[in-house]
Design a protein around this motif. Structure first.
Motif, short mmCIF file in Angstrom:
data_model
loop_
_atom_site.label_atom_id
_atom_site.label_comp_id
_atom_site.label_asym_id
_atom_site.label_seq_id
_atom_site.Cartn_x
_atom_site.Cartn_y
_atom_site.Cartn_z
N HIS A 403 43.68 -12.35 61.25
CA HIS A 403 42.44 -13.44 61.54
C HIS A 403 42.59 -14.84 62.38
O HIS A 403 43.78 -14.79 62.87
CB HIS A 403 42.25 -14.30 60.57
N CYS A 404 41.84 -14.70 63.56
CA CYS A 404 42.17 -16.05 64.57
C CYS A 404 41.28 -16.45 64.82
O CYS A 404 40.27 -16.32 64.90
CB CYS A 404 42.05 -14.96 65.92
N HIS A 405 40.89 -17.68 64.92
CA HIS A 405 40.08 -19.01 65.20
C HIS A 405 40.13 -18.55 66.62
O HIS A 405 41.53 -19.77 66.76
CB HIS A 405 40.29 -19.90 64.30
N LEU A 406 39.32 -18.89 67.40
CA LEU A 406 39.35 -19.06 68.90
C LEU A 406 38.24 -20.12 69.46
O LEU A 406 37.11 -20.12 68.67
CB LEU A 406 39.12 -17.48 69.60
N CYS A 407 38.69 -21.03 70.60
CA CYS A 407 38.07 -21.62 70.77
C CYS A 407 37.59 -20.99 72.57
O CYS A 407 38.59 -20.32 73.28
CB CYS A 407 38.67 -23.26 71.73
N CYS A 408 36.67 -20.95 72.75
CA CYS A 408 35.70 -19.53 73.71
C CYS A 408 35.39 -20.25 74.78
O CYS A 408 34.81 -21.44 74.82
CB CYS A 408 35.06 -18.76 73.15
N PRO A 409 35.29 -19.53 76.24
CA PRO A 409 34.92 -20.22 77.48
C PRO A 409 33.64 -20.38 77.06
O PRO A 409 33.07 -21.29 78.50
CB PRO A 409 35.34 -18.83 78.27
N ASP A 410 32.53 -20.09 75.96
CA ASP A 410 31.54 -20.50 76.18
C ASP A 410 30.78 -21.70 75.84
O ASP A 410 30.29 -21.92 75.00
CB ASP A 410 30.37 -19.52 75.82
N GLY A 411 31.95 -22.72 74.97
CA GLY A 411 32.03 -23.73 74.33
C GLY A 411 32.32 -23.52 73.09
O GLY A 411 31.60 -24.49 72.15
N HIS A 412 31.91 -22.46 72.17
CA HIS A 412 32.04 -22.33 70.95
C HIS A 412 32.96 -21.93 70.21
O HIS A 412 34.12 -21.13 70.76
CB HIS A 412 31.05 -21.28 70.60
N MET A 413 33.53 -22.12 68.72
CA MET A 413 34.19 -21.61 67.84
C MET A 413 33.54 -20.45 67.49
O MET A 413 32.84 -20.20 67.52
CB MET A 413 35.10 -22.41 67.40
N GLN A 414 34.84 -19.48 67.27
CA GLN A 414 35.01 -17.93 66.66
C GLN A 414 35.61 -17.39 66.03
O GLN A 414 36.50 -17.82 66.08
CB GLN A 414 35.18 -17.37 68.16
N HIS A 415 35.31 -16.86 65.27
CA HIS A 415 36.25 -16.50 63.90
C HIS A 415 36.32 -15.29 63.86
O HIS A 415 35.88 -14.10 64.02
CB HIS A 415 35.79 -16.87 62.46
N ALA A 416 37.63 -14.41 64.53
CA ALA A 416 37.48 -12.97 65.46
C ALA A 416 38.55 -11.78 64.16
O ALA A 416 39.44 -12.87 63.41
CB ALA A 416 38.49 -12.77 66.48
N VAL A 417 38.01 -11.32 63.61
CA VAL A 417 38.85 -10.78 62.69
C VAL A 417 38.90 -9.51 63.57
O VAL A 417 38.20 -8.10 63.43
CB VAL A 417 37.87 -10.02 61.37
N ILE A 418 39.98 -8.95 63.58
CA ILE A 418 40.64 -8.04 64.67
C ILE A 418 41.33 -6.42 64.01
O ILE A 418 42.14 -7.25 63.17
CB ILE A 418 41.61 -8.51 65.53
N THR A 419 40.99 -5.50 64.51
CA THR A 419 41.76 -4.30 64.33
C THR A 419 41.74 -3.49 64.73
O THR A 419 40.52 -3.04 66.02
CB THR A 419 40.90 -3.56 62.73
N ALA A 420 43.05 -2.57 64.52
CA ALA A 420 43.50 -1.16 65.65
C ALA A 420 42.47 -0.97 65.96
O ALA A 420 41.79 -0.04 66.82
CB ALA A 420 44.47 -0.35 65.09
N ARG A 421 41.56 0.07 64.97
CA ARG A 421 40.09 0.57 65.05
C ARG A 421 38.85 0.05 65.17
O ARG A 421 38.20 0.94 65.89
CB ARG A 421 39.76 1.29 63.88
N ARG A 422 38.70 -0.93 65.27
CA ARG A 422 37.67 -1.67 66.04
C ARG A 422 37.74 -2.06 67.54
O ARG A 422 36.68 -1.69 68.08
CB ARG A 422 36.67 -2.93 64.73
#
Length: 459
Positions: A403-422
């Motif tokens: 789980h990574c909570h990201l501040c993105c270049p488009d000015g929004h916060m995103q909650h990224a759930v990252i897996t190797a498969r996806r």
């Protein structure tokens, strides 16, 4: 108008500083095939994933030995029996401080209380009694901000409490510049609110080969004397460990004087009003030739203050004829848009954490973490290629996903759930070794489709 201003004179006497004088879960999830590793230029360059180019957090920071020795010598000389308690009390006080209430806000509160009290007119038969009740209620409910005045003794307590943590936070900010711009070789630095001089020592540790002038500005004579003693190993005589350091109580007046790096660390919050802060930030920006580094406590008050300073510089209409180059956010924000942490229903502090080894006093011998907020502004134009999302919370590692909570270049916060498969093995491994404050080397879309919020703790 006369009615709305009736409380200002009295409020000015009561509050002289006026100059009257759990993270949000409403986030979108990364979807398969939309976010991918930035590999168009072989970003890993044969380095292991744990050293990917978005890593920003430093290992445990340690004070230069000469600075640590000088601080210990100065404290041994005074031999205060209750120094530990004084240090803890000052630390708690500095961390819990709020910004002073602005005159307009205090006046608004006074008028609200008056309106509320007038709902029971029988309780306040005269205007004098009503006025007294309003002021009494304000005294009980308003934060009483007071300006700190540093004596010789309090300066030493501050040194014991904040020298190492302040050094760690500023070192982390300087590392951000050096990691992204390794060819930058500054020659001049100005430190506003220099205090014990930790900024000078941190800058010397990073750019000591090229820096030839350090201008330390602090209105406290006791702090300037202490900083100079630390430069000389804790004594009043001898050669300074760092050459080219100058001390003064006021900012340079000449508009032609600029510095390659201008720093204000934990100083803007010590100014009594927003107007004073705005004036100082504008002055510091005019003095900036390359980078303006602002650091404050990692609290909502500290973060909000920095975002005000950031917006003031970015939205400044007046262009200096001596340096008309525009400003942009170098770090930590990957954009110049409004801070998404402040636009939520419950504003949050955007802060970071840096581990450090404290000055080895008897009560102070375990590694610590410095929680701080920062913003680095630069002159010129942003490099879009380097604008990867910033990790704004501790990374949560779970079996086969991160789980990574990201501040993105488009000015929004995103909650990224990252897996190797996806998302691929490289992105997954980069995310797994990343930490709070790092950059994640990914491309993100300009907009994410809404998705149900997920609590990482339940994963």
């Amino acid at each position: 108008m006369a009615g709305t201003l009736r409380y200002l004179p009295t409020l000015g006497r009561l509050f002289p500083g006026l100059g009257v004088v759990p993270q949000t879960r409403a986030l979108a999830a990364v979807v398969p095939g939309v976010t991918q590793v930035d590999n168009k230029s072989d970003f890993l360059q044969k380095r292991p994933h744990r050293q990917h180019p978005g890593i920003r957090k430093l290992p445990h920071v340690r004070l230069p030995q000469a600075l640590s020795n000088g601080a210990q010598l100065l404290l041994r000389e005074i031999a205060e029996p209750n120094m530990e308690n004084q240090v803890q009390a000052l630390t708690n006080y500095l961390w819990s401080r709020h910004l002073p209430v602005e005159p307009e806000e205090l006046q608004r509160r006074a008028m609200h209380l008056e309106k509320k009290f007038l709902e029971n007119p029988d309780l306040f038969q005269t205007e004098a009694k009503l006025r007294e009740a309003v002021l009494h209620a304000l005294r009980k409910t308003t934060y009483h901000w007071q300006e700190l005045s540093y004596s010789e003794g309090l300066s030493l307590v501050y040194m014991a409490a904040r020298l190492d943590g302040g050094f760690a936070a500023v070192s982390r900010a300087f590392h951000e510049i050096r990691a992204r711009n390794p060819t930058f070789q500054p020659q001049t630095l100005m430190d506003f609110g220099s205090g014990t001089g930790s900024v000078t020592w941190a800058a010397h540790s990073v750019w000591g080969q090229t820096l030839r002038e350090y201008m330390c500005v602090d209105r406290s004579t006791a702090m300037l004397v202490l900083a100079e003693k630390l430069l000389k190993g804790g004594s009043e005589s001898g050669e300074p460990y760092i050459p080219g350091v100058f001390f003064r109580q006021f900012l340079p007046v000449s508009p032609k004087v600029q510095f390659d790096i201008v720093v204000s660390a934990f100083s803007l919050s010590e100014l009594p009003s927003r107007a004073d802060r705005n004036e100082v930030v504008q002055t510091l920006w005019r003095k900036t030739h390359h980078f303006l580094v602002l650091v404050e406590n990692g609290t909502k008050a500290g973060h909000s203050l920095l975002m005000d300073a950031r917006d003031l510089v970015l939205n400044g209409n007046e262009k200096s004829p001596l340096d008309p180059r525009p400003g942009f956010v170098f770090a930590p924000c990957p954009h110049e848009l409004p801070c998404p942490q402040l636009t939520t229903s419950k504003p949050l502090a955007c802060s970071f954490s840096q581990a450090y080894h404290p000055i080895p006093f008897s009560w102070n011998n375990k590694p610590k973490e410095e929680k701080f907020s920062m913003v680095i502004l630069a002159r010129g134009s942003p490099e879009e290629a380097n604008r990867w999302p910033r990790i704004t919370q501790p990374v949560l590692k779970r079996p086969r996903h991160v789980h990574c909570h990201l501040c993105c270049p488009d000015g929004h916060m995103q909650h990224a759930v990252i897996t190797a498969r996806r998302h691929g093995r490289d992105l997954y491994r980069c995310a797994r070794v990343s930490s709070w404050g790092d950059l994640l080397p990914v491309f993100t879309p300009s907009a994410f489709p809404p998705s149900p919020a997920q609590d990482p703790s339940e994963s």
